[in-house]
Write an enzyme that holds these catalytic residues in place. Structure first.
Site, PDB file in Angstrom:
ATOM      1  N   GLY A  80       0.823  -1.214   0.000  1.00  0.00           N
ATOM      2  CA  GLY A  80       0.000   0.000   0.000  1.00  0.00           C
ATOM      3  C   GLY A  80       0.853   1.257   0.000  1.00  0.00           C
TER       4      GLY A  80
ATOM      5  N   ASN B   9      -6.563   2.065  10.345  1.00  0.00           N
ATOM      6  CA  ASN B   9      -7.693   2.649  11.076  1.00  0.00           C
ATOM      7  C   ASN B   9      -8.912   1.722  11.141  1.00  0.00           C
ATOM      8  OD1 ASN B   9      -6.828   5.179  12.012  1.00  0.00           O
ATOM      9  ND2 ASN B   9      -6.755   5.909   9.888  1.00  0.00           N
TER      10      ASN B   9
ATOM     11  N   ASP C 138      -0.495  12.582  14.850  1.00  0.00           N
ATOM     12  CA  ASP C 138      -1.206  13.703  15.473  1.00  0.00           C
ATOM     13  C   ASP C 138      -0.232  14.548  16.297  1.00  0.00           C
ATOM     14  OD1 ASP C 138      -4.164  12.603  14.978  1.00  0.00           O
ATOM     15  OD2 ASP C 138      -2.901  10.963  15.678  1.00  0.00           O
TER      16      ASP C 138
ATOM     17  N   HIS D  30      -7.048   8.230  17.839  1.00  0.00           N
ATOM     18  CA  HIS D  30      -6.543   8.765  16.571  1.00  0.00           C
ATOM     19  C   HIS D  30      -7.746   9.043  15.672  1.00  0.00           C
ATOM     20  CE1 HIS D  30      -4.576   9.538  12.847  1.00  0.00           C
ATOM     21  NE2 HIS D  30      -5.213   8.536  12.284  1.00  0.00           N
TER      22      HIS D  30
HETATM   23  P1  NAI Z   1      -3.599   1.577   1.080  1.00  0.00           P
HETATM   24  O1  NAI Z   1      -4.992   1.237   0.720  1.00  0.00           O
HETATM   25  O2  NAI Z   1      -2.726   2.286   0.106  1.00  0.00           O
HETATM   26  O3  NAI Z   1      -2.823   0.251   1.511  1.00  0.00           O
HETATM   27  C1  NAI Z   1      -3.353  -0.677   2.398  1.00  0.00           C
HETATM   28  C2  NAI Z   1      -2.820  -2.038   1.968  1.00  0.00           C
HETATM   29  O4  NAI Z   1      -3.221  -2.973   2.967  1.00  0.00           O
HETATM   30  C3  NAI Z   1      -3.384  -2.527   0.652  1.00  0.00           C
HETATM   31  O5  NAI Z   1      -2.307  -2.878  -0.219  1.00  0.00           O
HETATM   32  C4  NAI Z   1      -4.230  -3.742   1.031  1.00  0.00           C
HETATM   33  O6  NAI Z   1      -4.186  -4.772   0.066  1.00  0.00           O
HETATM   34  C5  NAI Z   1      -3.557  -4.170   2.324  1.00  0.00           C
HETATM   35  N1  NAI Z   1      -4.397  -4.955   3.218  1.00  0.00           N
HETATM   36  C6  NAI Z   1      -5.726  -4.811   3.474  1.00  0.00           C
HETATM   37  N2  NAI Z   1      -6.143  -5.760   4.316  1.00  0.00           N
HETATM   38  C7  NAI Z   1      -5.067  -6.484   4.647  1.00  0.00           C
HETATM   39  C8  NAI Z   1      -4.872  -7.610   5.481  1.00  0.00           C
HETATM   40  N3  NAI Z   1      -5.894  -8.175   6.128  1.00  0.00           N
HETATM   41  N4  NAI Z   1      -3.629  -8.117   5.587  1.00  0.00           N
HETATM   42  C9  NAI Z   1      -2.607  -7.592   4.902  1.00  0.00           C
HETATM   43  N5  NAI Z   1      -2.733  -6.525   4.094  1.00  0.00           N
HETATM   44  C10 NAI Z   1      -3.946  -5.980   3.967  1.00  0.00           C
HETATM   45  O7  NAI Z   1      -3.709   2.395   2.443  1.00  0.00           O
HETATM   46  P2  NAI Z   1      -2.594   3.287   3.169  1.00  0.00           P
HETATM   47  O8  NAI Z   1      -2.700   4.672   2.678  1.00  0.00           O
HETATM   48  O9  NAI Z   1      -1.285   2.596   3.121  1.00  0.00           O
HETATM   49  O10 NAI Z   1      -3.165   3.301   4.661  1.00  0.00           O
HETATM   50  C11 NAI Z   1      -3.180   2.121   5.438  1.00  0.00           C
HETATM   51  C12 NAI Z   1      -3.998   2.350   6.706  1.00  0.00           C
HETATM   52  O11 NAI Z   1      -3.384   3.309   7.541  1.00  0.00           O
HETATM   53  C13 NAI Z   1      -5.417   2.853   6.479  1.00  0.00           C
HETATM   54  O12 NAI Z   1      -6.287   2.142   7.350  1.00  0.00           O
HETATM   55  C14 NAI Z   1      -5.352   4.298   6.886  1.00  0.00           C
HETATM   56  O13 NAI Z   1      -6.603   4.774   7.300  1.00  0.00           O
HETATM   57  C15 NAI Z   1      -4.380   4.214   8.025  1.00  0.00           C
HETATM   58  N6  NAI Z   1      -3.734   5.468   8.428  1.00  0.00           N
HETATM   59  C16 NAI Z   1      -3.505   5.659   9.771  1.00  0.00           C
HETATM   60  C17 NAI Z   1      -2.867   6.793  10.230  1.00  0.00           C
HETATM   61  C18 NAI Z   1      -2.633   6.993  11.701  1.00  0.00           C
HETATM   62  O14 NAI Z   1      -2.164   8.087  12.066  1.00  0.00           O
HETATM   63  N7  NAI Z   1      -2.882   6.046  12.597  1.00  0.00           N
HETATM   64  C19 NAI Z   1      -2.440   7.836   9.296  1.00  0.00           C
HETATM   65  C20 NAI Z   1      -2.686   7.538   7.914  1.00  0.00           C
HETATM   66  C21 NAI Z   1      -3.323   6.388   7.513  1.00  0.00           C
END
Ligand code: NAI
Length: 327
Positions: free
Chosen positions: A14, A133, A161, A189
């Site tokens: 991702g 999240n 944050d 968060h």
């Molecule tokens: P993205 O959609 O680009 O990548 C997520 C990846 O996780 C995808 O490649 C998907 O195939 C994979 N995935 C989904 N379910 C899975 C599983 N059960 N096992 C293994 N891989 C799995 O999303 P991105 O931008 O990388 O964000 C990832 C997460 O981080 C999101 O939930 C986003 O909301 C969260 N996030 C949290 C932040 C925080 O401050 N805590 C800040 C920014 C994003």
């Protein structure tokens, strides 16, 4: 030289994964003398597994001296085998028309399975950071699903944050981000998080005194930090990824290598500190040393702060109530 440690990363193909893996492999997370083996997890879907292969080709092409191995997996029981660190980034994003309850249920399924897998095969000292999240609730689910591992080893990412708040305060006070100390972010968060600069200093001076503007705090600062994620989506058309990966590096580095007495913010299971019910994964000020974090205790909570903490706690308890029947 040191024995390699195992670092599992989920959602490795991702956006955040792409901004994260290269920095772990270059030594920015665990130190420039610590070799790492990356154990990467993606969903079995062919497109995701192919994308993961491409990322691994690029990791190879970086020829990182500290990268002692890379594995691609679609099964958490293999990805988490003997892992010392687990960065749980992959999560189910909210699809069109998806209700909040559906989102919670979809993620509960993922983090129950991953918690069980960690419980079964990870190092008994594994340090877990949940980024995906809803991060606090996903960390809570994983923790509850791993009864044989210490609950304190399950954490959620509030560091983005924290860093966002530090950046806003540096701009407001005309000082450098690196001069800011004793800042924290309480709670979930989410936009309800409470970034608290009452104890913070910059170059040793009280930020609260320098700002001296409670209206700015309530009406500008807190909404700016709380809605920063949405502002980035509006501007970039994609959610924050590099800054999220950077915060994950900061969180894990400080946990593993120590914060040298400085406060950092981590989402950690409460032991009842500040009236937060035990077990709730909540953003707290912590200091870290020797691979352990310690919640900063004894801070005064004024009426405004208590009100903010109550709001973010109520949201978090609502989320946890929403998944209780699934655990
Ligand atoms: P993205 O959609 O680009 O990548 C997520 C990846 O996780 C995808 O490649 C998907 O195939 C994979 N995935 C989904 N379910 C899975 C599983 N059960 N096992 C293994 N891989 C799995 O999303 P991105 O931008 O990388 O964000 C990832 C997460 O981080 C999101 O939930 C986003 O909301 C969260 N996030 C949290 C932040 C925080 O401050 N805590 C800040 C920014 C994003």
């Amino acid at each position: 030289s040191k024995t390699p440690v195992r670092v599992a990363v989920t959602g490795a193909a991702g956006q955040i994964g792409y901004a994260l893996l290269f920095r772990i492999a270059s030594g920015e997370m665990l130190g420039k003398d610590q070799p790492v083996i990356l154990q990467l997890l993606e969903i079995p879907d062919e497109k995701a597994q192919n994308a993961l292969k491409g990322v691994i080709m690029e990791l190879e092409d970086c020829a990182f001296p500290l990268l002692a191995g890379v594995e691609a997996h679609s099964d958490p029981l293999q990805a988490f085998k003997d892992t010392d660190y687990a960065l749980l980034v992959g999560a189910r994003p909210r699809g069109p028309g998806m209700e909040r309850a559906d989102l919670l249920a979809a993620n509960a399924q993922i983090f129950t399975a991953q918690g069980k897998a960690l419980n079964a095969v990870a190092s008994r000292n594994v340090k877990v950071l949940v980024v995906g999240n809803p991060a606090n609730t996903n960390a809570y689910i994983a923790m509850k699903s791993a009864p044989d591992l210490p609950a304190k080893n399950f954490t959620a990412m509030l560091r983005l944050d924290h860093n966002r708040a530090a950046s806003q305060l540096a701009a407001k006070t005309g000082t450098k981000v690196g001069d800011i100390k004793k800042l924290t972010v309480w709670g979930n968060h989410s936009p309800t998080m409470y970034a608290d600069y009452r104890f913070a200093t910059t170059n040793g001076q009280s930020i609260k005194d320098l700002v001296n503007d409670q209206v700015w705090n309530a009406d500008t600062f807190l909404p700016t930090v709380g809605k920063r994620g949405a502002a980035i989506i509006a501007a970039r058309g994609l959610s924050s990824a590099a800054s999220a990966a950077n915060a994950a590096i900061d969180h894990m580095r400080d946990w593993a290598l120590g914060s040298n007495g400085e406060w950092v913010t981590m989402g950690v299971p409460s032991n009842g500190e500040y009236g937060i019910p035990a077990g709730v994964v909540f953003g707290f000020p912590v200091t870290t040393a020797g691979g352990e974090y310690k919640i900063v205790e004894g801070l005064e909570i004024d009426a405004f702060s208590q009100e903010r903490i109550n709001i973010t706690l109520a949201e978090l308890q609502g989320e946890q109530d929403g998944v209780k029947h699934l655990l």
